[in-house]
Design an enzyme around this catalytic site. Structure first.
Site, PDB file in Angstrom:
ATOM      1  N   LYS A  62      14.440  39.433 -16.031  1.00  0.00           N
ATOM      2  CA  LYS A  62      14.998  38.094 -15.802  1.00  0.00           C
ATOM      3  C   LYS A  62      14.891  37.678 -14.334  1.00  0.00           C
ATOM      4  CE  LYS A  62      18.478  39.002 -19.381  1.00  0.00           C
ATOM      5  NZ  LYS A  62      19.934  39.147 -19.665  1.00  0.00           N
ATOM      6  N   ARG A 116       9.145  64.625 -18.993  1.00  0.00           N
ATOM      7  CA  ARG A 116       9.813  65.791 -18.423  1.00  0.00           C
ATOM      8  C   ARG A 116      10.919  65.412 -17.443  1.00  0.00           C
ATOM      9  NH1 ARG A 116       5.256  66.804 -20.183  1.00  0.00           N
ATOM     10  NH2 ARG A 116       4.569  65.047 -18.940  1.00  0.00           N
TER      11      ARG A 116
END
Length: 306
Positions: free
Chosen positions: A84, A54
């Protein structure tokens, strides 16, 4: 009233709320008319490090209906440079260069404030762990006003996972702007409302009780605000099982409620409101979700019209 970042419910006063709700009502007309192109040159970025249906889709729909463009990721924890080792701050610095507003949901309390500290565009907090969810609280409050016709003189019951329920925390903070508010907290023992929230309510003169008997408090409630027991927030399955299934709104609870009261839920639900309740006119939670679109359109406009 100018609005830059939307980080927490405590930043709003009653005058600001009135203004936002006035804009929200106008956004209902914008949607009815088929949308607008007023922000055709603007870009909204969604950075969601937690799952969402939502909130993410309503922000994206809100921007689209205002004529703007949307970029982003629904799983930033895996599909961004975070995997990363990039810091949140560095991500925000870079994404700010691509965006006119950033909507962020994160696992960590305070992540939106960290983002705002380095962003060069507005940040909207779409939920920070078990902390806050200000746009949800705004749409909750707007729904109460729309359904009941007032925001003063309310008796509200908050049910479920109140320890981890960021929507509950933010709604409590917003309610302190109104008069003669009484809150009943009905929760399993291991997910009670945090002391920090109660302390804030005390400071603002809001009365509240902690009551385990849902039928007792439902009888005098104007609003039943049910929440999901959030399995993902528990440290162990045993703790989750202790809380799960204790408070369910079903036909029996409907029998205790006033005819002019309403039932709200930030959704998703996971069994804590029986499907049989959906047909009752007091079940306002799907109308509540619809109001999320209008509120988020209003917040986007406020961020751009500063």
């Amino acid at each position: 009233m100018e609005l830059y970042h939307v980080l927490g419910a405590k930043q709003f006063n009653r005058k600001m709320l009135d203004e936002i709700f006035d804009i929200t009502r106008s956004m209902e007309d914008v949607v009815e008319a088929g949308g607008s192109d007023r922000y055709a040159n603007k870009v909204l970025t969604t950075l969601f490090f937690e799952p969402s249906t939502r909130t993410r889709l309503s922000f994206e729909s809100a921007m689209s209906r205002l004529g703007g463009k949307v970029i982003g990721t629904e799983n930033a924890a895996q599909f961004s440079s975070t995997i990363k080792g990039e810091t949140l701050e560095d991500t925000i610095r870079v994404v700010s260069a691509y965006s006119d507003v950033i909507v962020i949901r994160h696992t960590d309390i305070g992540a939106a404030e960290r983002a705002a500290a380095v962003a060069t565009v507005p940040i909207i907090n779409a939920g920070d762990g078990a902390g806050e969810h200000p746009s949800q609280a705004l749409l909750d409050l707007y729904t109460i006003q729309k359904e009941i016709g007032r925001l003063d003189d309310l008796n509200i019951v908050m049910i479920g996972d109140l320890a981890n329920g960021r929507t509950v925390h933010s709604l409590c903070y917003l309610l302190t702007n109104y008069h003669n508010i009484h809150i009943s907290f009905t929760a399993p023992e291991n997910v009670q409302i945090p002391s920090t929230v109660k302390k804030y309510l005390d400071e603002k003169g809001i009365t509240y009780v902690e009551e385990y008997d849902l039928a007792k408090v439902a009888a005098n409630a104007d609003v039943l605000y049910q929440t999901r027991i959030q399995k993902e927030r528990f440290m162990s399955l045993d703790e989750y099982e202790k809380a799960r299934g204790q408070y369910i709104i079903d036909r029996d609870i409907l029998g205790f409620m006033k005819q002019d009261s309403i039932i709200l839920h930030p959704l998703p639900r996971a069994g804590e409101i029986a499907v049989e309740v959906d047909q009752d006119p007091r079940a306002a939670y799907f109308r509540q979700a619809q109001n999320g679109l209008y509120i988020r359109m209003a917040l986007i406009q406020k961020c751009f019209n500063r």
